[in-house]
Design a protein around this motif. Sequence first.
Motif, mmCIF file in Angstrom:
data_model
loop_
_atom_site.group_PDB
_atom_site.id
_atom_site.type_symbol
_atom_site.label_atom_id
_atom_site.label_comp_id
_atom_site.label_asym_id
_atom_site.label_seq_id
_atom_site.Cartn_x
_atom_site.Cartn_y
_atom_site.Cartn_z
ATOM 1 N N UNK A 170 -6.869 -6.243 10.389
ATOM 2 C CA UNK A 170 -5.647 -5.625 10.423
ATOM 3 C C UNK A 170 -5.839 -4.673 9.694
ATOM 4 N N UNK A 171 -4.941 -3.527 9.627
ATOM 5 C CA UNK A 171 -5.069 -2.412 8.717
ATOM 6 C C UNK A 171 -4.697 -2.816 7.388
ATOM 7 N N UNK A 200 -1.470 1.040 -4.809
ATOM 8 C CA UNK A 200 -0.550 1.001 -3.835
ATOM 9 C C UNK A 200 -1.420 0.307 -2.509
ATOM 10 N N UNK A 201 -0.803 -0.800 -1.732
ATOM 11 C CA UNK A 201 -1.506 -1.672 -1.145
ATOM 12 C C UNK A 201 -0.431 -1.507 0.634
ATOM 13 N N UNK A 202 -1.397 -1.199 1.366
ATOM 14 C CA UNK A 202 -0.787 -1.027 2.538
ATOM 15 C C UNK A 202 -1.591 -1.939 3.766
ATOM 16 N N UNK B 62 -1.176 5.295 15.037
ATOM 17 C CA UNK B 62 -1.035 4.025 14.639
ATOM 18 C C UNK B 62 -2.320 3.722 13.674
ATOM 19 N N UNK B 63 -1.859 3.307 12.536
ATOM 20 C CA UNK B 63 -3.269 2.899 11.712
ATOM 21 C C UNK B 63 -4.226 1.670 12.308
ATOM 22 N N UNK B 90 -6.641 10.061 13.438
ATOM 23 C CA UNK B 90 -7.422 8.469 13.531
ATOM 24 C C UNK B 90 -8.550 8.622 13.092
ATOM 25 N N UNK B 91 -9.258 9.776 13.514
ATOM 26 C CA UNK B 91 -10.474 9.720 12.946
ATOM 27 C C UNK B 91 -10.804 9.818 11.439
ATOM 28 N N UNK B 92 -9.851 10.617 10.828
ATOM 29 C CA UNK B 92 -9.905 10.703 9.381
ATOM 30 C C UNK B 92 -9.541 9.317 8.642
ATOM 31 N N UNK B 93 -8.408 8.961 9.212
ATOM 32 C CA UNK B 93 -8.022 7.475 8.719
ATOM 33 C C UNK B 93 -9.079 6.456 8.999
#
Lengths: 358, 305
Positions: A170-171, A200-202, B62-63, B90-93
């Motif tokens: 998961x993210x 910070x934790x997401x 979306x992450x 999305x690419x950056x993330x």
Amino acid sequence: MFKHITVSLSFFMVFFMGSHSVYSQTLTSNPVQTLTKNLDSGVNALLLGRMGSLGNSPLADNPNGFQLQELELRFTSNIDAFLRGDITLAIESEDGEFIIEPEEAFVETLFIPSFTLKAGKFFANFGRHNSLHAHSFPFIDAPITNTYILGDEGLNEVGLSVSYLVPTPWYFEIIGQGLSASNDTLFGSPTNDDLAAVLFVKNLWELSDTSTLEFDLGYSNGKNSLDGTTHLYNSSLTYKWRPLEKSTSRSFSWTTEFLLSDRENSPTDKRVGGISSWAQLQLKKQWLLQARAEHLGLPKPDDGDINKYSALIGFVPSEFSMLRFQYDYIDDASQTKEEHRLSLQLNISMGSHPAHEY
Amino acid sequence: MKLLFLYLSLILFVSPVYGANKLNVITTTTTLKSIVESIGGPLVSVNSITKGPQDPHFIEAKPSYMVKARKANLLVAVGLELEVGWLPHIIRGSRNPKIVKGKAGYLDASSFITAIDSFPLLSDRSQGHIHRLGNPHFLLDPLKTIKVAKGISERLISLDNKNRFIYESNFKKFEQQILDLHQNWTTRIKKTSVEKVMTYHKTLNYFLKRYNLEHAGSIEAKPGIPPTAKHLISLVKKANQDKVTCILNESFFETNAGKRIQKSAPLHLEVVPTEVYSTPKATSYINLIEQLVLSVENCSKQLDK
């Protein structure tokens, strides 16, 4: 707020990104396209009309009438293969005069697997709402929990940030930030060498193809001006739904955020906390319905609770313009006032606009 | 503290290992996924960011897509600014330097074709949501798709040279299959009585052009903006005057406006897929085009009745 170091940093970046595009321009026969490719620039304008039951009395937070709420000028660009720059200048009225302020001016890395390093002035990653620019606020105004606890400008400082995308299914992102502890409301450290740490934790889980759940936790501490330490706590939960088909005309989201500050040695409001919860429902392509409930008083401010309820209807002709009508009811025990308020906001975007955070 | 340590060690070591030794490819659309799978076969594991029924213009960054892109060796995008609103984020993330624009792991499919419907550089947003650089729905032209498939096979070879012959022979197979079917599709469309077609958005322009069908108008007056009553009246008039026989209503868009035109003009409305899996029967690239051809045939049959 208008810091020397930030100004020189942003000017340096404008110079750097600007000069780069001019250089490329001379190499091709297609200047317009080259310019837009190298430096994405855009403007957001927020025009606001307001009418409140308290009129222009000193108790009212904002005066009645029309105003230019804010102009945001945004410049983003990949600087080279390694760095990306992002600058937002905000022009807004403060005490009757317009001032220009570097709201954000930072660079971040593009070349490190799993990590992003960031340096400059930026909105700290701390909770759902804090990192938003005014034009992407879910409501016309920020939640009272945010403005009361973090201050009008939010947690926006000069510093460094390291974020790590943990290799999980998961993210899961962990962000550590070291920021100058200059926020007046929280730290008010007189010197720039005092740092506040923000962790910070997401977490985001994809529940199905159409829905996600996000759970975030934040903690911060730093020295305050009263020889004590300020601790800040944050947690938030967000649920979002959007169908695969007709995805532009149906959606639902619900966010609840909790904030608490604990300021050692502070003579007033030593421990103040609050909760804010808002939902957005879209039933038709260009229309949005929203509601928000807020309670400041977990623990209570010294002068008593503040409760606020808001309802909003939004008309969104395209991705680049939005007209929103908001009603607020504010019950402020601290000043024994009750206020009904109507606001109308036109929110427009010109030029290039980077994608919003999910 | 002990608990935290346990938690961290769990997530770090129990994270699954996906398809070892396979090239991990991520595509922005299901149509590109189907093409990459035809070329890569079992040597690649392909994930598409958009799902079939989703309009690739409007995707939220979306992450969870960043999680998918994190381990990719190759990202294949349509290009022509179709994904401009969400892909850069999305690419950056994903923090995956391999798939950054300009690197071997980033492939822009539009770089292999010549686009149609490109607008002058200074056209503005009063014209609606337009793609300045050209119409990005070129994969609905089977001959353009062959060019893209060739580009994909060359990129797969450069990333995984030891399997070069497999990618080459898969491409040749794919090319031959499409060329044969293209003959068949051309003959079948020629046999129908359909000459002029309306669509909701300009999604089908490449397909129509390839099979000599005329685009007689779009239900939306400007891209991305819902039609006005006045515009619908002008379409009804046009359909009657110019003998438009068919509305191919892309499945991403509502059909109410099209049905209103159908009531007042002698034409037939068919809901058509424009991406693989955007309707249940479009299960592969070939089936996607097959569905489009069948819809044109259906229009013709309905009107002959």
